[in-house]
Design an enzyme around this catalytic site. Structure first.
Site, short mmCIF file in Angstrom:
data_model
loop_
_atom_site.label_atom_id
_atom_site.label_comp_id
_atom_site.label_asym_id
_atom_site.label_seq_id
_atom_site.Cartn_x
_atom_site.Cartn_y
_atom_site.Cartn_z
N LYS A 51 0.85 -1.20 0.00
CA LYS A 51 0.00 0.00 0.00
C LYS A 51 0.88 1.25 0.00
O LYS A 51 0.62 2.22 -0.72
CB LYS A 51 -0.95 -0.02 1.21
N GLN A 95 -4.75 -1.77 9.38
CA GLN A 95 -4.66 -3.08 8.72
C GLN A 95 -5.28 -4.16 9.62
O GLN A 95 -4.99 -4.22 10.82
CB GLN A 95 -3.19 -3.41 8.42
N ASP A 118 -10.99 2.66 3.92
CA ASP A 118 -11.42 1.27 3.72
C ASP A 118 -12.94 1.14 3.60
O ASP A 118 -13.44 0.09 3.22
CB ASP A 118 -10.98 0.41 4.93
N1 GUN Z 1 -7.05 -7.07 5.75
C1 GUN Z 1 -7.43 -7.81 4.69
N2 GUN Z 1 -7.99 -7.01 3.76
C2 GUN Z 1 -7.96 -5.76 4.25
C3 GUN Z 1 -8.39 -4.49 3.74
O1 GUN Z 1 -8.94 -4.35 2.65
N3 GUN Z 1 -8.17 -3.44 4.56
C4 GUN Z 1 -7.60 -3.56 5.79
N4 GUN Z 1 -7.44 -2.46 6.52
N5 GUN Z 1 -7.20 -4.71 6.28
C5 GUN Z 1 -7.38 -5.80 5.51
#
Ligand code: GUN
Length: 284
Positions: A51, A95, A118
């Site tokens: 990211k 995350q 998100d």
């Molecule tokens: N863990 C697995 N997929 C995601 C996501 O799309 N966002 C976040 N913050 N954590 C995740």
């Protein structure tokens, strides 16, 4: 079978985002994504690194907050409050998964909905539910972009989603429904899964098991979207779909790697720009 190329489509999205970031910066608005990671889960570390890398590719500033696994929930919440109040931070992402000692729901509720890139906050989930999304759920929105790019219109089609998670299955069903698809959501308790999936014009799998989707589950010519991120018996990255067998039957298929995963991060960048713009227009 046409292979839907996540690399090509995510690059197309990122090019648009890069241009928007340039315009924002020229107007004195600097999108900035704060990424929080708690603990040392290796998969989460890989996702967070990626990211940050993509932020750099599109010109978005990123900040990482890496906290130890033993972090108290209150300390994480106070970091989030600090980031909510910081006008130079326009997006916040925590995350998942979080350590067992921390209540995920409490943490996600603490993120300012305007910075919730998100789209996990109940306010944003509500917007998605009523068909008026503000920030889009990244993975399902990435799937919708793939369909749009390929000229596949879900309107009137049988769309089957396997998996009912808050991150993928449920919001995926909402977006397909908003696009006038006839949507069925299947999960681990579904009886006679094959009879349902084999009716699907568009089949989305988010199960988390290698080779879960076999050729007998697929209608000839169907669009098959693989959201899985698994390791096969040799430790190699793979999706939910038995690619070799299903490619003989499907009309369209997304590979893993090189498919939906790339779209998720591209859509995260798009949300980060949307969030920055919202804070700009709201006079923040
Ligand atoms: N863990 C697995 N997929 C995601 C996501 O799309 N966002 C976040 N913050 N954590 C995740």
């Amino acid at each position: 079978m046409k292979r839907i190329d996540g690399r090509e489509i995510s690059e197309y999205i990122k090019t648009q985002v890069r241009a928007e970031v340039e315009t924002l910066k020229a107007g004195g608005v600097f999108p900035c994504l704060a990424v929080i990671i708690v603990g040392d889960d290796p998969a989460s570390r890989t996702y967070v690194n990626n990211k940050k890398k993509v932020c750099e590719q599109v010109g978005i500033r990123s900040l990482e907050f890496a906290l130890p696994a033993a972090t108290a929930q209150e300390d994480l919440l106070s970091l989030i409050r600090k980031l909510n109040a910081d006008d130079s931070v326009t997006g916040i992402l925590c995350q998942l998964p979080l350590p067992k000692t921390i209540e995920e729901k409490v943490v996600l509720n603490a993120i300012d909905p305007k910075k919730d890139v998100d789209a996990f906050h109940p306010v944003n989930v509500g917007h998605i539910m009523i068909g008026d999304p503000v920030l889009l759920p990244c993975t399902p929105a990435g799937v919708m972009e793939m369909l749009r790019y390929e000229g596949i219109d879900p309107s009137g089609k049988n769309c089957v989603v396997i998996g009912r998670s808050n991150i993928v299955g449920k919001p995926m069903a909402m977006l397909l429904m908003a696009a006038d698809g006839t949507v069925t959501v299947c999960h681990s308790k579904t009886v006679d899964l094959v009879s349902i999936t084999s009716q699907a014009d568009i089949l989305v799998s988010s199960v988390g098991k290698a080779k879960f989707v076999t050729a007998d589950m697929v209608k000839p010519g169907a669009v098959v979207i693989d959201v899985g991120m698994n390791r096969d018996e040799n430790g190699k990255l793979c999706g939910d779909v038995d690619f070799t067998a299903v490619q003989e039957k499907a009309g369209y298929l997304t590979p893993v790697p090189g498919g939906v995963g790339l779209m998720t991060v591209a859509m995260l960048m798009k949300n980060t720009v949307t969030a920055a713009k919202m804070q700009m227009t709201k006079g923040k």
